[in-house]
Design an enzyme around this catalytic site. Sequence first.
Site, PDB file in Angstrom:
ATOM      1  N   VAL A   1      -0.262   7.471  15.066  1.00  0.00           N
ATOM      2  CA  VAL A   1      -0.572   7.196  16.591  1.00  0.00           C
ATOM      3  C   VAL A   1      -0.614   9.427  17.273  1.00  0.00           C
ATOM      4  O   VAL A   1      -0.998   9.687  17.994  1.00  0.00           O
ATOM      5  CB  VAL A   1       0.258   6.145  17.071  1.00  0.00           C
ATOM      6  CG1 VAL A   1      -0.722   6.370  18.611  1.00  0.00           C
ATOM      7  CG2 VAL A   1      -1.087   4.976  16.893  1.00  0.00           C
ATOM      8  N   VAL A   2       1.523   9.276  17.035  1.00  0.00           N
ATOM      9  CA  VAL A   2       1.621  10.121  18.068  1.00  0.00           C
ATOM     10  C   VAL A   2       1.113  11.700  17.522  1.00  0.00           C
ATOM     11  O   VAL A   2       0.450  12.346  18.094  1.00  0.00           O
ATOM     12  CB  VAL A   2       3.318  10.395  17.491  1.00  0.00           C
ATOM     13  CG1 VAL A   2       4.155  11.133  18.242  1.00  0.00           C
ATOM     14  CG2 VAL A   2       3.720   8.811  17.868  1.00  0.00           C
ATOM     15  N   ARG A   3       0.938  11.840  16.128  1.00  0.00           N
ATOM     16  CA  ARG A   3       0.453  13.286  15.438  1.00  0.00           C
ATOM     17  C   ARG A   3      -1.016  13.273  16.006  1.00  0.00           C
ATOM     18  O   ARG A   3      -1.229  13.872  16.414  1.00  0.00           O
ATOM     19  CB  ARG A   3       1.253  12.786  13.759  1.00  0.00           C
ATOM     20  CG  ARG A   3       2.298  13.062  13.704  1.00  0.00           C
ATOM     21  CD  ARG A   3       2.971  14.394  13.247  1.00  0.00           C
ATOM     22  NE  ARG A   3       4.110  14.478  13.177  1.00  0.00           N
ATOM     23  CZ  ARG A   3       4.964  14.793  11.853  1.00  0.00           C
ATOM     24  NH1 ARG A   3       3.653  14.623  10.632  1.00  0.00           N
ATOM     25  NH2 ARG A   3       6.542  14.581  12.189  1.00  0.00           N
TER      26      ARG A   3
ATOM     27  N   ARG B   1      10.412 -10.151  20.323  1.00  0.00           N
ATOM     28  CA  ARG B   1       9.549 -11.323  20.846  1.00  0.00           C
ATOM     29  C   ARG B   1       9.686 -11.299  21.991  1.00  0.00           C
ATOM     30  O   ARG B   1      10.811 -11.399  23.082  1.00  0.00           O
ATOM     31  CB  ARG B   1       9.611 -12.401  20.344  1.00  0.00           C
ATOM     32  CG  ARG B   1       9.588 -12.711  17.895  1.00  0.00           C
ATOM     33  CD  ARG B   1       8.792 -13.590  17.628  1.00  0.00           C
ATOM     34  NE  ARG B   1       9.037 -13.572  15.889  1.00  0.00           N
ATOM     35  CZ  ARG B   1       8.163 -13.080  15.672  1.00  0.00           C
ATOM     36  NH1 ARG B   1       6.514 -12.775  16.095  1.00  0.00           N
ATOM     37  NH2 ARG B   1       7.965 -13.189  14.071  1.00  0.00           N
TER      38      ARG B   1
ATOM     39  N   ILE C   1       2.988  -8.089   7.795  1.00  0.00           N
ATOM     40  CA  ILE C   1       3.207  -8.944   6.421  1.00  0.00           C
ATOM     41  C   ILE C   1       2.306  -9.890   5.678  1.00  0.00           C
ATOM     42  O   ILE C   1       1.729 -10.816   5.049  1.00  0.00           O
ATOM     43  CB  ILE C   1       4.134  -8.758   5.800  1.00  0.00           C
ATOM     44  CG1 ILE C   1       4.755 -10.473   5.895  1.00  0.00           C
ATOM     45  CG2 ILE C   1       4.743  -8.063   6.281  1.00  0.00           C
ATOM     46  CD1 ILE C   1       6.244 -11.216   5.676  1.00  0.00           C
ATOM     47  N   ASP C   2       2.131 -10.830   7.007  1.00  0.00           N
ATOM     48  CA  ASP C   2       1.134 -11.886   7.262  1.00  0.00           C
ATOM     49  C   ASP C   2      -0.203 -12.279   6.735  1.00  0.00           C
ATOM     50  O   ASP C   2      -1.290 -13.026   6.512  1.00  0.00           O
ATOM     51  CB  ASP C   2       1.078 -13.251   8.732  1.00  0.00           C
ATOM     52  CG  ASP C   2       2.675 -13.327   9.028  1.00  0.00           C
ATOM     53  OD1 ASP C   2       3.617 -13.349   7.778  1.00  0.00           O
ATOM     54  OD2 ASP C   2       3.013 -13.984   9.543  1.00  0.00           O
TER      55      ASP C   2
ATOM     56  N   ARG D   1      11.435 -16.012 -12.990  1.00  0.00           N
ATOM     57  CA  ARG D   1      10.336 -16.073 -14.472  1.00  0.00           C
ATOM     58  C   ARG D   1      11.683 -15.763 -14.980  1.00  0.00           C
ATOM     59  O   ARG D   1      11.588 -16.400 -16.374  1.00  0.00           O
ATOM     60  CB  ARG D   1       8.382 -15.302 -14.634  1.00  0.00           C
ATOM     61  CG  ARG D   1       8.221 -15.499 -14.990  1.00  0.00           C
ATOM     62  CD  ARG D   1       7.260 -15.082 -16.216  1.00  0.00           C
ATOM     63  NE  ARG D   1       6.289 -15.466 -14.405  1.00  0.00           N
ATOM     64  CZ  ARG D   1       5.319 -16.789 -14.836  1.00  0.00           C
ATOM     65  NH1 ARG D   1       5.359 -17.840 -15.468  1.00  0.00           N
ATOM     66  NH2 ARG D   1       4.485 -17.180 -14.365  1.00  0.00           N
TER      67      ARG D   1
ATOM     68  N   ARG E   1       3.802 -17.550   7.995  1.00  0.00           N
ATOM     69  CA  ARG E   1       3.235 -18.233   9.167  1.00  0.00           C
ATOM     70  C   ARG E   1       2.386 -19.828   8.696  1.00  0.00           C
ATOM     71  O   ARG E   1       3.098 -20.256   7.639  1.00  0.00           O
ATOM     72  CB  ARG E   1       3.013 -17.398  10.936  1.00  0.00           C
ATOM     73  CG  ARG E   1       3.749 -17.672  11.728  1.00  0.00           C
ATOM     74  CD  ARG E   1       2.736 -16.571  12.888  1.00  0.00           C
ATOM     75  NE  ARG E   1       1.963 -15.852  12.734  1.00  0.00           N
ATOM     76  CZ  ARG E   1       1.114 -15.849  13.040  1.00  0.00           C
ATOM     77  NH1 ARG E   1       1.217 -16.503  14.457  1.00  0.00           N
ATOM     78  NH2 ARG E   1      -0.385 -15.178  13.751  1.00  0.00           N
TER      79      ARG E   1
ATOM     80  N   LYS F   1       8.205 -26.641 -20.479  1.00  0.00           N
ATOM     81  CA  LYS F   1       9.221 -26.927 -19.833  1.00  0.00           C
ATOM     82  C   LYS F   1       9.747 -25.765 -18.013  1.00  0.00           C
ATOM     83  O   LYS F   1      10.792 -26.480 -17.174  1.00  0.00           O
ATOM     84  CB  LYS F   1      10.757 -26.862 -20.436  1.00  0.00           C
ATOM     85  CG  LYS F   1      11.130 -28.645 -21.071  1.00  0.00           C
ATOM     86  CD  LYS F   1      11.480 -29.465 -21.264  1.00  0.00           C
ATOM     87  CE  LYS F   1      11.348 -30.220 -21.833  1.00  0.00           C
ATOM     88  NZ  LYS F   1      10.423 -30.904 -22.609  1.00  0.00           N
TER      89      LYS F   1
ATOM     90  N   ARG G   1       9.886  -8.931   4.758  1.00  0.00           N
ATOM     91  CA  ARG G   1      10.014  -7.895   5.692  1.00  0.00           C
ATOM     92  C   ARG G   1      10.152  -6.245   5.681  1.00  0.00           C
ATOM     93  O   ARG G   1       9.993  -5.742   6.178  1.00  0.00           O
ATOM     94  CB  ARG G   1       9.516  -8.262   6.929  1.00  0.00           C
ATOM     95  CG  ARG G   1       9.237  -9.748   7.176  1.00  0.00           C
ATOM     96  CD  ARG G   1       8.982  -9.283   8.606  1.00  0.00           C
ATOM     97  NE  ARG G   1       9.684  -9.124   9.714  1.00  0.00           N
ATOM     98  CZ  ARG G   1      10.523 -10.750  11.007  1.00  0.00           C
ATOM     99  NH1 ARG G   1       9.568 -12.003  10.125  1.00  0.00           N
ATOM    100  NH2 ARG G   1      10.883  -9.962  11.813  1.00  0.00           N
TER     101      ARG G   1
HETATM  102  O1  F6P Z   1       5.256 -12.928  11.077  1.00  0.00           O
HETATM  103  C1  F6P Z   1       5.614 -12.310  10.799  1.00  0.00           C
HETATM  104  C2  F6P Z   1       6.714 -12.985   9.843  1.00  0.00           C
HETATM  105  O2  F6P Z   1       8.447 -12.908   9.003  1.00  0.00           O
HETATM  106  C3  F6P Z   1       6.128 -14.776   9.384  1.00  0.00           C
HETATM  107  O3  F6P Z   1       5.369 -14.027   8.310  1.00  0.00           O
HETATM  108  C4  F6P Z   1       7.633 -15.368   9.800  1.00  0.00           C
HETATM  109  O4  F6P Z   1       7.248 -16.861  10.176  1.00  0.00           O
HETATM  110  C5  F6P Z   1       8.151 -15.344  11.294  1.00  0.00           C
HETATM  111  O5  F6P Z   1       8.046 -13.875  10.892  1.00  0.00           O
HETATM  112  C6  F6P Z   1       9.601 -15.156  11.406  1.00  0.00           C
HETATM  113  O6  F6P Z   1       9.609 -14.951  11.553  1.00  0.00           O
HETATM  114  P1  F6P Z   1      11.937 -14.236  12.468  1.00  0.00           P
HETATM  115  O7  F6P Z   1      11.689 -12.549  11.817  1.00  0.00           O
HETATM  116  O8  F6P Z   1      11.428 -13.932  14.120  1.00  0.00           O
HETATM  117  O9  F6P Z   1      12.373 -15.515  12.529  1.00  0.00           O
END
Ligand code: F6P
Length: 319
Positions: free
Chosen positions: A23-25, A72, A126-127, A154, A171, A214, A252
């Site tokens: 975005v910046v560049r 958040r 990541i979701d 494993r 999530r 098993k 993450r």
């Molecule tokens: O939305 C990304 C995420 O990592 C979800 O996979 C997970 O449910 C949530 O954020 C965890 O949130 P926090 O880091 O606020 O615990």
Amino acid sequence: MKKIGVLTSGGDSPGMNAAVRAVVRKALYHGIEVAGIYHGYQGLVEGKIKNLDVGDVGDIIQRGGTMLYSARCPEFKTDQVQEEAIGQLKEHGIEGLVVIGGDGSYRGALALSEKGFPCIGVPGTIDNDIPGTDYTIGFDTALNTVIECIDKIRDTATSHERTFIIEVMGRDAGDLALWAGLAGGAETIVIPEVTTDIEGLVQRLKQGHERGKKHSIIIVAEGVMSGGDLAKVIKEKADIETRVSVLGHIQRGGSPTARDRVLASQLGAKAVEVLMENRGGVAIGIRNHEVVDYELKDAFNKERKDELSMYTLSKELSI
Ligand code: F6P
């Protein structure tokens, strides 16, 4: 447009830095000034805003997390806080905003756009749960992290002939669990998109044990139930001991994969192009390898892509 802002919000994802850099560049390349807004919407309201130059985004393409920090901000749902945010943006001479984040971040961007301030959503989570884009920035890296963990688990599962339950993030979405399950050769995958047949799952485990199998790997998406709860059910119904690994926030972090860096670069740059056309209320995505833009409000369309074929395939391959 003479000056734009960029922020990252919600759960961070690997590749967010590469998107900020793009975005910046891209903006500077076109003679547009860029303000970095720190700590997401919270920081926006508090005026944590600083101009970014070419060098400020140097050496970040390979770094996980986000140099702009993230937060958040539940208060951002209120009209008053949104108006305060617009006040801050105007005070700093910012005429358009790029928001890099997931579902909650998109809601904030839509609210500001509907109040007349042009915002562009770049999918960073990541979701992989943003409708309208095949992939979100960070999904590929998280997936590779999960695979690495599955491979390691494993080894010990085989040595000790144990059943392992691996709980992965996502999530309300099962993409991470589904892709990781298929790529990691899991025997069972439990995701929100497919009604969980617990009886069937337990039956298959029992039959496997009776046949002499098993060890097995069960991947459970956090959106369905916790690994611990699933372990209890399996113990009660099949009397099988399991071990549970909750991968948690390790998913993450880490250096973004090449794929995430490329995606972040493409989507970040496209966001600037859309702002240069004086458009707002737009989401950026990738569909069939093509960078696309679409109405931000369509990113809340609950209809998700159909990945049932992958689920079925994983079942066929894990007999
Ligand atoms: O939305 C990304 C995420 O990592 C979800 O996979 C997970 O449910 C949530 O954020 C965890 O949130 P926090 O880091 O606020 O615990």
